[in-house]
Design a protein around this motif. Structure first.
Motif, PDB file in Angstrom:
ATOM      1  N   LYS A 115      -0.201  -3.197 -16.241  1.00  0.00           N
ATOM      2  CA  LYS A 115      -1.436  -2.581 -16.699  1.00  0.00           C
ATOM      3  C   LYS A 115      -2.000  -1.633 -15.648  1.00  0.00           C
ATOM      4  N   VAL A 116      -2.995  -0.861 -16.074  1.00  0.00           N
ATOM      5  CA  VAL A 116      -3.730   0.040 -15.185  1.00  0.00           C
ATOM      6  C   VAL A 116      -5.148  -0.508 -15.067  1.00  0.00           C
ATOM      7  N   LYS A 117      -5.626  -0.658 -13.837  1.00  0.00           N
ATOM      8  CA  LYS A 117      -6.922  -1.280 -13.605  1.00  0.00           C
ATOM      9  C   LYS A 117      -8.009  -0.255 -13.338  1.00  0.00           C
ATOM     10  N   LEU A 118      -9.211  -0.557 -13.862  1.00  0.00           N
ATOM     11  CA  LEU A 118     -10.409   0.219 -13.560  1.00  0.00           C
ATOM     12  C   LEU A 118     -11.498  -0.766 -13.174  1.00  0.00           C
ATOM     13  N   ASP A 119     -11.860  -0.787 -11.897  1.00  0.00           N
ATOM     14  CA  ASP A 119     -12.806  -1.769 -11.359  1.00  0.00           C
ATOM     15  C   ASP A 119     -13.984  -1.012 -10.760  1.00  0.00           C
ATOM     16  N   LEU A 120     -15.163  -1.189 -11.342  1.00  0.00           N
ATOM     17  CA  LEU A 120     -16.327  -0.410 -10.920  1.00  0.00           C
ATOM     18  C   LEU A 120     -17.514  -1.242 -10.487  1.00  0.00           C
ATOM     19  N   SER A 121     -17.664  -2.449 -11.024  1.00  0.00           N
ATOM     20  CA  SER A 121     -18.839  -3.247 -10.700  1.00  0.00           C
ATOM     21  C   SER A 121     -18.542  -4.725 -10.914  1.00  0.00           C
ATOM     22  N   PRO A 122     -18.777  -5.577  -9.900  1.00  0.00           N
ATOM     23  CA  PRO A 122     -18.537  -7.008 -10.067  1.00  0.00           C
ATOM     24  C   PRO A 122     -19.320  -7.615 -11.221  1.00  0.00           C
ATOM     25  N   SER A 123     -20.512  -7.113 -11.481  1.00  0.00           N
ATOM     26  CA  SER A 123     -21.339  -7.688 -12.541  1.00  0.00           C
ATOM     27  C   SER A 123     -20.884  -7.272 -13.933  1.00  0.00           C
TER      28      SER A 123
ATOM     29  N   GLY B  96       0.781  -1.228   0.000  1.00  0.00           N
ATOM     30  CA  GLY B  96       0.000   0.000   0.000  1.00  0.00           C
ATOM     31  C   GLY B  96       0.809   1.273   0.000  1.00  0.00           C
ATOM     32  N   LYS B  97       2.144   1.173   0.079  1.00  0.00           N
ATOM     33  CA  LYS B  97       2.967   2.376   0.057  1.00  0.00           C
ATOM     34  C   LYS B  97       2.923   2.998  -1.337  1.00  0.00           C
ATOM     35  N   PRO B  98       3.037   4.316  -1.414  1.00  0.00           N
ATOM     36  CA  PRO B  98       2.909   4.998  -2.707  1.00  0.00           C
ATOM     37  C   PRO B  98       4.108   4.788  -3.621  1.00  0.00           C
ATOM     38  N   GLY B  99       3.853   5.007  -4.920  1.00  0.00           N
ATOM     39  CA  GLY B  99       4.929   5.007  -5.895  1.00  0.00           C
ATOM     40  C   GLY B  99       5.301   3.666  -6.471  1.00  0.00           C
ATOM     41  N   GLY B 100       4.544   2.622  -6.212  1.00  0.00           N
ATOM     42  CA  GLY B 100       4.875   1.291  -6.684  1.00  0.00           C
ATOM     43  C   GLY B 100       4.408   1.012  -8.099  1.00  0.00           C
ATOM     44  N   PRO B 101       4.563  -0.234  -8.559  1.00  0.00           N
ATOM     45  CA  PRO B 101       4.247  -0.585  -9.949  1.00  0.00           C
ATOM     46  C   PRO B 101       2.785  -0.928 -10.204  1.00  0.00           C
ATOM     47  N   TYR B 102       1.958  -0.960  -9.164  1.00  0.00           N
ATOM     48  CA  TYR B 102       0.569  -1.369  -9.339  1.00  0.00           C
ATOM     49  C   TYR B 102      -0.322  -0.146  -9.468  1.00  0.00           C
ATOM     50  N   SER B 103      -0.959  -0.014 -10.638  1.00  0.00           N
ATOM     51  CA  SER B 103      -1.683   1.213 -10.975  1.00  0.00           C
ATOM     52  C   SER B 103      -3.182   0.973 -11.057  1.00  0.00           C
ATOM     53  N   GLU B 104      -3.921   1.932 -10.556  1.00  0.00           N
ATOM     54  CA  GLU B 104      -5.376   1.882 -10.612  1.00  0.00           C
ATOM     55  C   GLU B 104      -5.935   3.267 -10.902  1.00  0.00           C
ATOM     56  N   LEU B 105      -7.123   3.280 -11.501  1.00  0.00           N
ATOM     57  CA  LEU B 105      -7.878   4.506 -11.667  1.00  0.00           C
ATOM     58  C   LEU B 105      -8.979   4.530 -10.612  1.00  0.00           C
ATOM     59  N   LEU B 106      -8.965   5.539  -9.783  1.00  0.00           N
ATOM     60  CA  LEU B 106      -9.938   5.685  -8.706  1.00  0.00           C
ATOM     61  C   LEU B 106     -11.024   6.645  -9.157  1.00  0.00           C
ATOM     62  N   VAL B 107     -12.266   6.192  -9.089  1.00  0.00           N
ATOM     63  CA  VAL B 107     -13.390   6.975  -9.593  1.00  0.00           C
ATOM     64  C   VAL B 107     -14.277   7.415  -8.431  1.00  0.00           C
ATOM     65  N   TYR B 108     -14.690   8.671  -8.485  1.00  0.00           N
ATOM     66  CA  TYR B 108     -15.569   9.247  -7.475  1.00  0.00           C
ATOM     67  C   TYR B 108     -16.814   9.802  -8.168  1.00  0.00           C
ATOM     68  N   LEU B 109     -17.933   9.721  -7.478  1.00  0.00           N
ATOM     69  CA  LEU B 109     -19.172  10.342  -7.945  1.00  0.00           C
ATOM     70  C   LEU B 109     -19.462  11.545  -7.064  1.00  0.00           C
TER      71      LEU B 109
END
Length: 209
Positions: A132-140, A42-55
Motif C-alpha cells: 500500500k501507499v501511506k498518507l500520514d498527516l495527523s495522529p488524531s 531508507g535507501k531509495p527505490g524500495g517497496p515501501y511507499s509514502e505520500l509526502l505533503v508540504y505546506l
C-alpha cells in the motif's frame, strides 16, 4: 504485512502542486505532494511507499513598506485534512496500527514581505504496508492507506486555523482561517514501480572497446 520503514527521503515522482487559497490578512497557502519509495534502511527505490505533503505559505504583501508576518503552526492540530476520491466523496482515515515516528511539532515561522515558506506537514516513516501507499498527516485523524493497484484519482484539501492568542496580539502576528484547495495525490502503480526498482538495481555495464 505491516513493516516499519525508515523515514522516506527518496522521491521518485514529480511534484503535484495545488492552487493557492484565497488571501486572508496578507497570507495564502497551498499543498504540494510528492511520492517516495524506500527500503527499510531508507535507501531509495524500495517497496515501501509514502505520500509526502508540504505546506507552502506566501506573504502577499509587496516588499516595499510592508511588514513581515509571524505565526506558529502545529501541522497536526492547526490543519484539518480531507481526502476525497475521484467522485468527490470523502474517505475516512484508518486508526493507525503502528507508528514509530512523531509529528514535526510546532513551526515558529516568520514570512518576509512578498516571500514564500515551504515545509513538510506529513509524518514519514513507521507503519508502512508493503502493498500500500501511506498518507500520514495527523495522529488524531488516523492514516490513509491506498492500494498500489488502485488507479483511482484522489485529492487532498484542508483548513488551516490559527487562533488569536492574548500574547500574540499585534500587526505582525497572523491569525485566521484559510481553506486550502485540493491537490492531486499521485503514486505509480505496482508495475511502474517494480520496473523502476529493477532498472535501478541493474549493474552498470562497462563500454566494450
Amino acid at each position: 504485512m505491516l513493516l516499519t520503514a525508515a523515514a522516506a527521503n527518496a522521491v521518485d515522482s514529480e511534484e503535484s502542486v495545488g492552487v493557492w487559497s484565497s488571501e486572508h490578512q496578507q497570507l495564502r497557502a497551498r499543498f504540494i505532494v510528492r511520492h517516495a519509495s524506500t527500503f527499510l534502511d531508507g535507501k531509495p527505490g524500495g517497496p515501501y511507499s509514502e505520500l509526502l505533503v508540504y505546506l507552502e505559505l506566501q506573504n502577499t504583501s509587496p516588499g516595499l513598506g510592508s511588514m513581515q508576518l509571524k505565526l506558529d503552526i502545529d501541522p497536526t492540530t492547526n490543519i484539518v485534512y480531507r481526502v476525497a476520491d475521484e467522485r468527490g466523496s470523502l474517505i475516512e482515515p484508518e486508526p493507525f496500527a503502528f507508528r514509530s515516528t512523531v509529528g514535526p511539532g510546532v513551526y515558529n515561522l516568520v514570512l518576509p514581505p512578498d516571500g514564500n515558506l515551504r515545509f513538510p506537514v506529513s509524518i514519514s516513516g513507521g507503519g508502512v504496508f508493503e502493498d500500500k501507499v501511506k498518507l500520514d498527516l495527523s495522529p488524531s485523524q488516523g492514516i490513509w492507506y491506498f492500494k498500489k493497484s488502485d488507479g483511482g484519482e484522489y485529492k487532498l484539501s484542508g483548513t488551516l486555523r490559527v487562533p488569536a492568542l492574548r500574547e500574540r496580539i499585534g500587526p505582525l502576528w497572523w491569525r485566521g482561517e484559510l481553506e486550502i484547495p485540493p491537490v492531486k495525490l499521485r503514486f505509480p502503480g505496482p508495475n511502474t514501480q517494480n520496473a523502476a526498482t529493477t532498472k535501478a538495481a541493474e549493474p552498470r555495464r562497462g563500454t566494450e572497446r
